[in-house]
Motif scaffolding. Structure first.
Motif: not given
Length: 230
Positions: A76, A90-91, A93, A107, A109-111, A113
């Protein structure tokens, strides 16, 4: 003798065995101009001015090979370029796609990364294909060519190339450059559809389509290596 031309400094060596002028870029980055004894300073300066694009390109290549471009960490707040502008990461959810540019931020998505690099390259490549195709369409009529199409891929250290069948190839990183510089890359490759080599006729075609190409070319040679690694 030292010779200064704009921001270039060259060591001048006189040699009675030389009949022509020659510039070399040493491993240290030092510029050496070898000249016959009877060539005056005005002629030396004119020769360096004529070769300055070549010099900048060679210096940039040497710098690129000696530098280790830091790889992105995909955390981030990290900056990512798009058409010369910087956007922070920006990470998130939840979102409908792994990666998108929204409200001035990338943006991710965290999954996603773990595969972030692939997502960025895919995103850049898709935008590059559309944007570069648009610029090609803008210039092809005035430059009197009909390219077969545009392909975007990893070209190593080249920004673009002209392939068989009048296909134009561009590095996906071209979309990270400022728009006016990426546009120069487009004009440069379109001109190659007429002239395979960098002859005076080639540069005349580029100048006719883009009168200020020289400034853009110098910027690319000096700053193109600053396009960060992904």
């Amino acid at each position: 003798m030292m010779l200064t031309v704009d921001d270039l400094q060259l060591t001048v060596h006189r040699s009675p065995r030389r009949r022509t002028l020659q510039i070399t870029v040493e491993r240290s980055g030092e510029l050496v101009l070898v000249a016959p004894p009877d060539v005056d300073e005005e002629q030396l300066r004119a020769f360096v001015q004529e070769k300055r694009f070549w010099i900048y390109t060679k210096l940039a290549e040497k710098d690129r090979l000696q530098r280790k471009v830091p790889r992105k960490e995909f955390v981030g707040g990290e900056d990512f370029s798009y058409l010369g502008r910087s956007h922070r990461l920006k990470l998130v959810v939840e979102q409908d796609v792994p990666l998108k540019l929204s409200c001035g931020r990338f943006c991710l998505r965290r999954d996603a990364v773990a595969a972030a690099r692939e997502h960025f390259i895919r995103w850049y490549s898709e935008r590059a294909r559309v944007w570069l195709s648009g610029r090609v369409a803008d210039y092809q009529s005035r430059m009197e060519v009909r390219p077969a199409g545009v392909k975007v891929q990893d070209l190593g250290y080249r920004w673009g190339s002209c392939g068989k069948g009048n296909w134009l190839y561009f590095h996906w990183k071209s979309i990270l450059l400022p728009a006016r510089i990426a546009e120069y890359v487009v004009v440069h490759e379109i001109a190659h559809l007429h002239e395979s080599h960098h002859t005076p006729a080639f540069w005349l075609r580029v100048e006719r389509a883009m009168p200020d190409f020289a400034q853009r070319k110098v910027w690319l040679a000096e700053h193109g290596i600053d396009v960060e690694g992904i």
